[in-house]
Each structure stands twice: as C-alpha cells, then as structure tokens.
Design an enzyme around this catalytic site. Structure first.
Site, PDB file in Angstrom:
ATOM      1  N   ASN A 170       6.110   6.573 -13.208  1.00  0.00           N
ATOM      2  CA  ASN A 170       4.786   7.065 -13.571  1.00  0.00           C
ATOM      3  C   ASN A 170       4.752   8.593 -13.521  1.00  0.00           C
ATOM      4  O   ASN A 170       4.782   9.265 -14.541  1.00  0.00           O
ATOM      5  CB  ASN A 170       3.716   6.467 -12.688  1.00  0.00           C
ATOM      6  CG  ASN A 170       2.284   6.720 -13.192  1.00  0.00           C
ATOM      7  OD1 ASN A 170       1.334   6.080 -12.753  1.00  0.00           O
ATOM      8  ND2 ASN A 170       2.091   7.621 -14.149  1.00  0.00           N
ATOM      9  N   ALA A 227       8.771   4.246  -7.286  1.00  0.00           N
ATOM     10  CA  ALA A 227       8.277   5.416  -6.547  1.00  0.00           C
ATOM     11  C   ALA A 227       9.370   6.441  -6.254  1.00  0.00           C
ATOM     12  O   ALA A 227      10.472   6.098  -5.826  1.00  0.00           O
ATOM     13  CB  ALA A 227       7.602   5.010  -5.237  1.00  0.00           C
ATOM     14  N   GLY A 228       9.026   7.707  -6.491  1.00  0.00           N
ATOM     15  CA  GLY A 228       9.881   8.819  -6.094  1.00  0.00           C
ATOM     16  C   GLY A 228      10.884   9.291  -7.121  1.00  0.00           C
ATOM     17  O   GLY A 228      11.537  10.327  -6.935  1.00  0.00           O
ATOM     18  N   GLY A 279       5.324   9.820  -5.987  1.00  0.00           N
ATOM     19  CA  GLY A 279       4.960  11.103  -6.575  1.00  0.00           C
ATOM     20  C   GLY A 279       5.754  12.292  -6.076  1.00  0.00           C
ATOM     21  O   GLY A 279       5.461  13.432  -6.454  1.00  0.00           O
ATOM     22  N   LYS A 297       1.145  -6.685  -9.197  1.00  0.00           N
ATOM     23  CA  LYS A 297       1.953  -5.833  -8.326  1.00  0.00           C
ATOM     24  C   LYS A 297       1.154  -5.528  -7.063  1.00  0.00           C
ATOM     25  O   LYS A 297       0.025  -5.031  -7.138  1.00  0.00           O
ATOM     26  CB  LYS A 297       2.330  -4.533  -9.033  1.00  0.00           C
ATOM     27  CG  LYS A 297       3.233  -3.657  -8.163  1.00  0.00           C
ATOM     28  CD  LYS A 297       3.398  -2.280  -8.740  1.00  0.00           C
ATOM     29  CE  LYS A 297       4.137  -1.402  -7.725  1.00  0.00           C
ATOM     30  NZ  LYS A 297       3.917   0.032  -7.947  1.00  0.00           N
TER      31      LYS A 297
END
Length: 261
Positions: A213, A191-192, A165, A104
């Site tokens: 994550n 993401a987000g 995040g 990635k």
C-alpha cells in the site's frame, strides 16, 4: 518451464488470483489515482479499510465507482482496530452490508508501532472462523504464533516485513522462511515493504504473494511504482520457481576448464 508457469495459480480463501500482488487502497491522493495504480499493478485483489474507505454509502463517492468489484476482488480489512471486539464488529458489518466472507483481520497493539496484538488476533481468528469467515491474518513474524493461527483455521498467514508504513523492507528473512516452510496455507508478506526490490526478495524466499500500500501510494510517481511492483513480483516468483544456484565461498570458472590450449 513455460508450462509450469502457466499452471502456477495463486489460490487463497477459495479464490483464484491472476496476480500475486495485492494492493491496498489507502493513502492515495484520490479515488481516481487509486484506480489508476491498481490497474497499473495488475492486481486481482485490493484491500479496503471498512472503517475508512467508503464502500457502502451511495450518497458519497464510492470506491466501486472507480474499481469494478466484478473484476477486482475487494478484501475488507479491520485497519484501525485495536481490540478483538472492534475487529469482530467491523467484519460482521462488512458481511451484513456487502456479503463479504473472505476478509483480512488486523488487531493492532499500539499506535506507535502498529504491531499486531497477537493475543487478540488469535482470539478473533477463532471466533471468525467459527462464524464462517475465511480469514487472512496480519501477524508478527513469529513462526510459533503463525502456526497457531493456521491451526485455528486462518486461510492465509500475513507476517509483517517491518512496521506498517515504515518502508524498511524485509527485516527478518530467517523467520519469514521458517513460516513459509511450515505453512500449508498461503504466506503473504504484509506491511513495511518500501520498494520493488523488497517484493522481489520476499517472492524469492517462497512467499505466495505480497501486499503493498504505502510503497505505491507514497511514491513520487505512484502509477509508475505500481508497474514496478507488478514486474518485481513476477520476477521474484519466476526466480523462486527456477531455483537459484548454490552459494560457494570460492570462485568457480564460468567457462569450461577442460581442453585449454
């Protein structure tokens, strides 16, 4: 429909995955908690920040002591890299030390937004593909740039939902939908994402998968949240495959209107 669901296999970079949920391994309290969350999520693939998570130094606790790389695919990434040179060096090291070719790519633009630097990202993608890597690419939600990445050999397009995040969820459904419609490779929202319903929405749009994550690792109960995301991704995918009803501006009776007494 049941037969169709069984045949609905998620393939990316030559790998067949049982789950459309990919889980990041950063920000957890411990490697043990990481392993428990991954198991609860049902994920077949986890991302590993080569520069931050120990996957090679046997003198220190290894991620592989807790998550079996024979059962779960490790996806090395370039988290924390701000130049093409840093990213290339990191992934070449990962291939040399661990034999990884499916990777990635992240090349960040600045420390405040952690938005991808698309000029450096496209440059890096070209080089890595020529070197034999299969590259899953973190990118902005610009359809034109996403197409350019695909044209340069990206194995998967990974547009952000919102800043890394942030937990703000999917901010631009229109652009994500445009990317999905034009892409011949998997589109994985990255993401987000803040909560399970965000993942369901992404999957209902037609995304091939989501990467989570912070939303799991920073939840009050990470293991329970991992289970929530597992179910949310399955629900969203099934909803997409089922096909939603058409939207109408006026009411339509749900009961038959013919033959009323």
């Amino acid at each position: 429909m049941e037969d169709n669901l069984k045949k609905d296999i998620f393939k990316v970079g030559g790998k067949s995955l049982k789950s459309r949920l990919i889980v990041g391994t950063g920000k957890y309290k411990s490697l043990l908690e990481t392993a428990k969350a991954v198991k609860a999520s049902g994920a077949s693939m986890v991302t590993v920040a080569v520069r931050r998570v120990n996957i090679l130094d046997k003198k220190k606790p290894l991620l592989s002591d807790y998550i079996d790389p024979k059962k779960t695919i490790f996806l090395p990434n370039t988290a924390g890299c701000f130049t093409s040179e840093e990213a290339l060096r990191t992934l070449r090291l990962a291939r040399e030390m661990g034999g990884w070719k499916l990777v990635k790519l992240e090349v960040l633009g600045d420390k405040k937004t952690l938005y991808p630097n698309m000029i450096e990202t496209i440059k890096s993608t070209k080089i890595l593909v020529k070197e034999g890597f299969k590259v899953m690419v973190y990118c902005t939600d610009d359809p034109l740039l996403a197409k350019k990445l695909e044209d340069n050999g990206a194995s998967a397009i990974m547009p952000l939902a919102s800043p890394i995040g942030s937990g703000l969820g999917l901010q631009n459904k229109v652009n994500i939908s445009l990317i999905i419609k034009q892409s011949r490779v998997p589109v994985i929202v990255d993401a987000g994402i803040g909560t399970a319903s965000d993942a369901t929405i992404a999957m209902e749009l037609g995304c091939d998968g989501v990467l989570i994550n912070s939303a799991i690792a920073q939840a009050n109960k990470p293991i329970l949240m991992a289970k929530a995301f597992r179910d949310a991704v399955i629900s969203g995918r099934n909803s997409y495959l089922a096909g939603r009803m058409e939207k109408n501006y006026f009411a339509t009776a749900s009961s038959p209107t013919k033959g009323l007494i």
